[in-house]
Design a protein around this motif. Structure first.
Motif, short mmCIF file in Angstrom:
data_model
loop_
_atom_site.label_atom_id
_atom_site.label_comp_id
_atom_site.label_asym_id
_atom_site.label_seq_id
_atom_site.Cartn_x
_atom_site.Cartn_y
_atom_site.Cartn_z
N ARG A 69 -101.27 -18.02 69.45
CA ARG A 69 -100.11 -18.55 68.73
C ARG A 69 -98.83 -18.36 69.54
N ASP A 77 -102.06 -12.48 61.55
CA ASP A 77 -101.73 -13.51 60.55
C ASP A 77 -100.30 -13.29 60.04
N ASP A 83 -96.52 -15.59 61.01
CA ASP A 83 -95.61 -16.28 60.09
C ASP A 83 -94.19 -15.70 60.23
#
Ligand code: NAD
Ligand code: IPM
Ligand code: MN
Length: 340
Positions: free
Chosen positions: A103, A231, A235
């Motif tokens: 990511r 996770d 965000d």
């Protein structure tokens, strides 16, 4: 992250999914179209919508189609907190053993120098699926293995390694080893791999990492962490660079991969043309890179940057354009570049 030589004919399973998944996938495919590559797109319907309609969110036939393709391009799926509904995405990650969730978090435009990547272990940890339900308690087992930790650490070290003339990246190993034995194993294995690969590393507790990410995000270069921590931190990191509408991801295994925006199906804005398609378009760029098409991947990145710099953006970034208008502008920017 490329898997080597460019493949000639690529076959991609395309999952629109639910909510804004449909809108951002359509937008990304418009951009792919502008590249005129020899890619076969195979639509596959899975997810919550299908579950409501048929009682199944995914079937064995869907898995057969996935297997006949080189990779999956994925929008987003709604995962309701219903005990009868198992996350389709987690199942795909596990069945294809897509152990590395990459990511990138990169600020766009001047004045934002944030540029790091989160490498998230993607198959175990709190997502192991090992759960025991009692009348008054539920035990969710956090499984961390030596093999799982070793391979994600190896992947992170590959990304950390510098090219000629560049010193490489400092690896931040993020854990909660002060409390969790499972994190002690994760931390120790990561440190062992980083030492063996001669990668500069530091380790940091996950709570302190969250704090420092807000206070001083530019200090981070590369983070490796376990599934749930990755996770949550991703965000959070998205909020540092303008939101979830900008964050792409790649789920990578030995010989298969799935590319998707970090965001979900966003029911609050679905069906209104408000979704920012950039995260999906940059996920497409990650797919092209994995296919060995670095030039086309760079062209997509350049086109997105140029379009954003002209103020053609969706409302989440303060603009007035629709999902389709942004995609159209990116496709046109690619077309212009190819014509010169
Ligand atoms: P979300 O990521 O869908 O949305 C969070 C917030 O960010 C919302 O306010 C939304 O409007 C905004 N947002 C997200 N993407 C955006 C975009 N492209 N452009 C503009 N704004 C955007 O998270 P959620 O609301 O917590 O979850 C909704 C559903 O999606 C849940 O069922 C969840 O399980 C699922 N989910 C799926 C995936 C996936 O399939 N990959 C990922 C995360 C969440
Ligand atoms: C993500 C999502 C998924 C996750 C959900 C939808 C299973 O939040 O890709 O970040 O928790 O990994
Ligand atoms: Mn998430």
């Amino acid at each position: 992250m490329s898997n080597g030589e460019p493949m000639s004919r690529m076959k991609v399973a395309v999952v629109e999914g639910d909510g804004i998944g449909k809108e951002v996938v359509l937008a990304a495919l418009r951009v792919l179209d502008a590249l005129s590559l020899d890619i076969e797109e195979v639509p596959v319907e899975i997810g919550y919508g299908k579950w409501k309609r048929t009682g199944k969110a995914i079937t064995d036939d869907d898995f057969d189609i996935f297997e006949s393709c080189d990779c999956i391009f994925f929008g987003a799926i709604t995962t309701p907190p219903d005990p009868d509904y198992k996350s389709v995405l987690v199942r795909i990650r596990q069945e294809f053993d897509l152990y590395a969730n990459i990511r990138p978090i990169k600020g766009m435009g001047s004045g934002n120098n944030i540029d790091f990547t989160i490498v998230r272990e993607n198959t175990e940890g709190m997502y192991s699926g090992v759960e025991q339900v009692f009348p008054d308690a539920v035990h969710s087992t956090r499984v961390i293995t030596r093999r799982g930790s070793e391979r994600i650490a190896e992947y992170a070290c590959l990304l950390a390694r510098g090219n000629k003339g560049d010193k490489g990246k400092r690896l931040t190993i993020v854990h909660k080893a002060n409390i969790l034995r499972s994190c002690q194993l994760f931390r120790d294995v990561c440190i062992g791999v980083a030492d063996r690969r001669k990668i500069l590393w530091e380790d940091m507790l996950v709570d302190a990492t969250a704090h420092r990410l807000v206070l001083d995000p530019e200090r981070f270069e590369l983070i490796v962490t376990t599934n749930l921590f990755g996770d949550i931190l991703s965000d959070m990191a998205a909020a540092l660079i303008g939101g979830l509408g900008l964050c792409a991801s790649a789920n990578i295994g030995e010989d298969y991969a799935l590319f998707e925006p970090v965001h979900g199906s966003a029911p609050d804005i679905a069906g209104k043309g408000l979704a920012n398609p950039v995260a999906a378009i940059l996920s497409l760029a990650m797919m092209l890179e994995w296919f060995g098409r670095a030039e086309e991947s760079d062209a997509v990145h350049d086109a997105v940057s140029r379009v954003m710099a002209t103020g053609i953006t969706t409302p989440d970034l303060g603009g007035r354009c629709s999902t389709a208008e942004v995609a159209e502008a990116v496709a046109a920017a690619i077309g212009k570049e190819q014509a010169t």
